[in-house]
Design a protein around this motif. Structure first.
Motif: not given
Length: 236
Positions: A43-55
């Motif tokens: 998920e991290v490699v695909e950047r699928d978590t990026q938005t939630l991580d930043e929020k």
């Protein structure tokens, strides 16, 4: 005489069943934690978590001043102290004292168990960081100094490895299930606090910490599984 033989037989059978259950549990924890780490990494490699991580990171900062974590100043200082429980310096000292103690009481196998878990875990953490090479969060200023990549969280991973390994070692020294549970729960709680502190300080994304916990649990469970298999093999 026959009654005594039956009693000892039941005790032996109970011990075998307990060892089998521990082996199965260690194997399940090894497999499940590895699976979860792979899923998070994907998920991290695909950047699928990026938005939630930043929020989540932004939610832990003052809206009018992103350089300032939420809460009074003493909370920030306390969180820094908790974060240090997963630092290389603290963990190295902690492991060193434990190794010295185990050697003094002539528990050399236990010392090798702890040393292998800590040293191997540190190497694994270093390799994973280089392999993924994920940059640190840059949406907020960091409340502590950083020198390595972000994924997985080394503090979360190494604290899980060291404290869970020592917790597992302590469970072998006591017979009461309540005490065994206490050691393991305490180990998990410390690692949990360390991981949360890294998110609060803005030096890790939540997915870094989750992956660190999974990787740490994987390594601790794997080392425990190997140690138990060797112990059973030596008794046969």
């Amino acid at each position: 005489m026959q009654h005594r033989m039956l009693h000892y037989g039941r005790l032996a059978l109970g011990w075998i069943r307990e060892q089998d259950a521990k082996l199965i549990l260690a194997a399940l924890m090894t497999a499940s934690s590895m699976f979860l780490f792979i899923e998070i990494a994907d998920e991290v490699v695909e950047r699928d978590t990026q938005t939630l991580d930043e929020k989540i990171i932004m939610a832990l900062r003052e809206p009018n001043d992103l350089s300032n974590p939420i809460g009074p100043i003493w909370v920030e200082e306390a969180v820094r102290d908790l974060s240090a429980l997963g630092s290389h310096t603290v963990l190295t000292l902690f492991v060193g004292f434990v190794l010295a103690f185990l050697i003094l009481i002539k528990r050399r196998k236990a010392a090798l168990f702890v040393m292998g878990a800590a040293a191997g875990g540190a190497l694994l953490s270093h390799w994973l960081k280089i392999f993924f090479a994920r940059p640190r969060p840059d949406i907020v200023s960091h409340a502590t100094h950083i020198m390595t990549y972000s994924f997985p969280s080394g503090h979360s991973m190494l604290s899980a490895i060291v404290y869970l390994t020592l917790g597992a070692l302590m469970t072998e020294l006591v017979s009461r299930k309540r005490l065994k549970s206490y050691f393991l729960i305490s180990a998990m709680f410390i690692s949990f606090l360390v991981g949360l502190s890294r998110i609060y300080l803005g030096v890790h994304y939540p997915s870094d910490v989750m992956a660190g916990w999974c990787a740490g649990l994987f390594w601790a469970a794997l080392i425990t599984l190997i140690a138990r298999l060797n112990a059973l093999r030596s008794k046969n």
